[in-house]
Scaffold this active site. Structure first.
Site, short mmCIF file in Angstrom:
data_model
loop_
_atom_site.label_atom_id
_atom_site.label_comp_id
_atom_site.label_asym_id
_atom_site.label_seq_id
_atom_site.Cartn_x
_atom_site.Cartn_y
_atom_site.Cartn_z
N SER A 55 0.88 -1.33 -0.06
CA SER A 55 0.07 0.02 -0.06
C SER A 55 0.93 1.13 -0.02
O SER A 55 1.63 1.38 1.00
CB SER A 55 -0.80 0.08 1.30
OG SER A 55 -1.77 1.15 1.33
N LYS B 173 -1.03 -1.13 -4.41
CA LYS B 173 -2.09 -0.40 -4.18
C LYS B 173 -1.77 1.21 -4.11
O LYS B 173 -0.90 1.39 -3.27
CB LYS B 173 -2.69 -0.82 -2.95
CG LYS B 173 -3.78 0.07 -1.87
CD LYS B 173 -4.57 -0.79 -1.07
CE LYS B 173 -4.59 0.04 0.33
NZ LYS B 173 -5.37 -0.95 1.42
N LYS C 289 -2.89 5.03 -2.89
CA LYS C 289 -4.18 5.81 -2.28
C LYS C 289 -4.66 6.94 -3.31
O LYS C 289 -3.64 7.57 -3.87
CB LYS C 289 -3.55 6.60 -1.10
CG LYS C 289 -3.15 5.35 0.16
CD LYS C 289 -4.28 4.84 0.85
CE LYS C 289 -4.18 3.94 1.83
NZ LYS C 289 -5.25 3.19 2.73
N ASP D 28 -7.22 2.89 -3.35
CA ASP D 28 -7.92 2.95 -2.06
C ASP D 28 -8.22 4.47 -1.89
O ASP D 28 -7.39 5.17 -1.81
CB ASP D 28 -6.97 2.23 -0.76
CG ASP D 28 -7.50 2.22 0.55
OD1 ASP D 28 -8.83 2.66 0.47
OD2 ASP D 28 -7.39 1.61 1.52
N GLU E 44 -11.34 0.40 -3.46
CA GLU E 44 -11.28 0.03 -2.01
C GLU E 44 -12.01 1.50 -1.43
O GLU E 44 -11.56 2.41 -1.61
CB GLU E 44 -9.95 -0.10 -1.30
CG GLU E 44 -10.07 -0.75 0.10
CD GLU E 44 -8.59 -0.80 0.77
OE1 GLU E 44 -7.86 -1.05 -0.20
OE2 GLU E 44 -8.60 -1.16 1.92
N ASP F 189 -13.86 -1.81 2.74
CA ASP F 189 -12.72 -1.87 3.93
C ASP F 189 -13.78 -1.33 5.19
O ASP F 189 -14.16 -2.19 6.01
CB ASP F 189 -11.43 -1.15 3.80
CG ASP F 189 -10.61 -1.00 4.95
OD1 ASP F 189 -10.93 -1.61 6.07
OD2 ASP F 189 -9.39 -0.37 4.67
N LYS G 256 -9.58 -6.97 8.12
CA LYS G 256 -8.55 -6.57 9.11
C LYS G 256 -8.98 -7.13 10.44
O LYS G 256 -10.10 -6.92 10.75
CB LYS G 256 -8.61 -4.95 9.26
CG LYS G 256 -7.99 -4.45 7.94
CD LYS G 256 -7.80 -2.79 8.17
CE LYS G 256 -7.18 -2.07 6.68
NZ LYS G 256 -7.46 -0.99 6.36
N GLY H 199 -3.85 -3.85 6.02
CA GLY H 199 -2.77 -3.84 6.98
C GLY H 199 -3.09 -2.25 7.70
O GLY H 199 -3.82 -1.40 7.33
O1 OSB Z 1 -7.25 1.75 4.32
O2 OSB Z 1 -6.14 0.04 4.21
C1 OSB Z 1 -5.97 1.16 4.80
C2 OSB Z 1 -3.12 2.04 6.81
C3 OSB Z 1 -4.07 2.79 7.85
C4 OSB Z 1 -5.21 2.73 7.87
C5 OSB Z 1 -5.88 2.31 6.89
C6 OSB Z 1 -5.20 1.73 5.62
C7 OSB Z 1 -3.87 1.71 5.62
C8 OSB Z 1 -3.13 1.23 4.53
C9 OSB Z 1 -1.80 0.60 5.00
O3 OSB Z 1 -3.35 1.11 3.61
C10 OSB Z 1 -1.54 -0.81 4.84
C11 OSB Z 1 -0.39 -1.28 5.66
O4 OSB Z 1 0.85 -1.19 4.91
O5 OSB Z 1 -0.14 -1.55 6.55
MG MG Z 2 -8.33 0.54 3.12
#
Ligand code: OSB
Ligand code: MG
Length: 369
Positions: free
Chosen positions: A135, A161, A163, A188, A213, A238, A262, A290
């Site tokens: 991510s 992924k 953002k 995402d 996402e 999510d 998660k 994550g």
């Molecule tokens: O939306 O998946 C998410 C991190 C913190 C809060 C939400 C998200 C995320 C990530 C990071 O996308 C995932 C990671 O590398 O731990």
């Molecule tokens: Mg997410």
């Protein structure tokens, strides 16, 4: 097992790189670690709440409050036969799933160590190798983003992924796709859009993205179903999914075609497995999300990802992407093929580095002997 001692610790850990999403930037993590003991062995868990109420309403401080005032007092001195009993003990506490999930994870680790078996096997997992993606946060420039993606692909990660948020979306995805025509790519939004933005998603439909996402509101399902009707790219939920019942309803109304699981967001392994099963029974693939975890939470994510329907690469990456020094030994490593191999040691399978944790600790509360 008898829960004779519980220890809560808050550790502070600085991420190697700031992580930016549509809801803000994180660099300094405040992580709660939960240790449970039966008087003989210990189990380790991690609370996945963030520092502020931006991904969810839970924070490091609300989780500490709920654990220390309500969850731990109910658990201490109690004989727990199986995890269904834990669900009953915390069942009267509404919400606060990340606080619940942190202690539940520690109980599962302890239970696996008592049985001298790896946690992933105790969970019924079958995948000894799990597929890893990364991510990537919002970057200062397009050039920088392309460079980061290049580096992650060179490390072997199987999917990227990125953002997105309004203003950092259509053009960004277009350019990433142009630079990496064959890469498994997903976006995402962390709830940054509304149905008024449907045209943007229609434009991004052209870029062969695996999934969008959580594009819409963090509690929504109905508008997601409307958006999904209007676009070809699968939606993955999510933030909106907290339980197997949520998953069942989201799938039933067509709000998503993929679900991110998660552990913290759904309150632990028991519910995570139930979400997994609901999705599997309906032909909906899942993957493990994550939360910028330390090694303890990361090890739990790896174990969870062993379940059969975790059929898409997760956001479970190597320790060295996040930390100069992780709290577990060995650190989590990802192969050049973009996989992590399950460990065969009991419990989470990684040793906890007490000295690293001690140095990072800012508060500790011990309950029981
Ligand atoms: O939306 O998946 C998410 C991190 C913190 C809060 C939400 C998200 C995320 C990530 C990071 O996308 C995932 C990671 O590398 O731990
Ligand atoms: Mg997410």
């Amino acid at each position: 097992m008898l829960i004779s001692r519980v220890e809560l610790r808050e550790i502070r850990m600085r991420l190697l790189h700031p992580f930016e999403t549509s809801f803000g930037v994180t660099q300094d993590r405040r992580i709660i670690l939960v240790q449970v003991s039966d008087g003989n062995l210990e189990g380790h868990g991690e609370v996945t709440a963030g520092e502020g109420p931006f991904y969810s309403h839970e924070t490091t401080d609300t989780a500490w409050h709920i654990l220390s005032q309500f969850i731990v007092p109910r658990m201490l001195g109690r004989e727990i036969g199986d995890m269904a009993e834990y669900a009953a003990v915390v069942g009267g506490i509404r919400g606060h799933d990340m606080a619940k999930g942190g202690l539940e994870a520690a109980l599962w680790d302890l239970e696996a160590r008592r049985r001298k078996m790896p946690l992933w096997k105790l969970l019924g997992g079958s995948q000894e190798q799990i597929a890893c993606g990364v991510s990537i946060g919002i970057q200062p420039s397009m050039d920088r983003l392309l460079q980061v993606i290049q580096n992650e692909l060179a490390s072997g990660y199987q999917r990227i992924k990125i953002k997105i948020k309004p203003g950092w979306d259509v053009e960004v995805v277009r350019q990433v796709r142009a630079a990496f025509p064959r890469t498994l790519l997903m976006c995402d939004a962390n709830s940054a859009y509304t149905l008024a933005d449907v045209d943007r998603f229609k434009q991004m439909d052209a870029f062969d993205v695996m999934m969008f996402e959580q594009p819409l509101h963090y509690e929504d399902m109905v508008d997601h179903a409307e958006l999904q009707r209007q676009i070809g790219t699968p939606i993955c939920l999510d933030e909106s999914i907290h339980s197997a019942e949520d998953a069942r309803k989201a799938i039933a109304i067509g709000a998503c075609r993929i679900i991110n699981i998660k552990l913290g967001r759904v309150g632990g392994y028991r519910e995570a497995r139930a979400v997994h099963d609901v999705c599997r029974d309906r032909g909906v693939p899942v993957w493990c999300g994550g939360m910028l975890e330390s090694g303890i939470g990361r090890a739990h994510n790896i174990a969870l990802s062993s379940l059969e329907n975790f059929s898409l690469p997760g956001d479970v990456a190597a320790s060295k992407r996040y930390w100069a020094e992780d709290v577990i030994d060995p650190p989590v490593v990802v192969s050049p093929q973009g996989t992590i191999t399950q460990r065969s040691d009991p419990g989470i399978g990684y040793a906890v580095k007490a000295s690293v944790i001690e140095r990072a600790t800012v508060r500790t509360q011990v309950f029981g002997a």
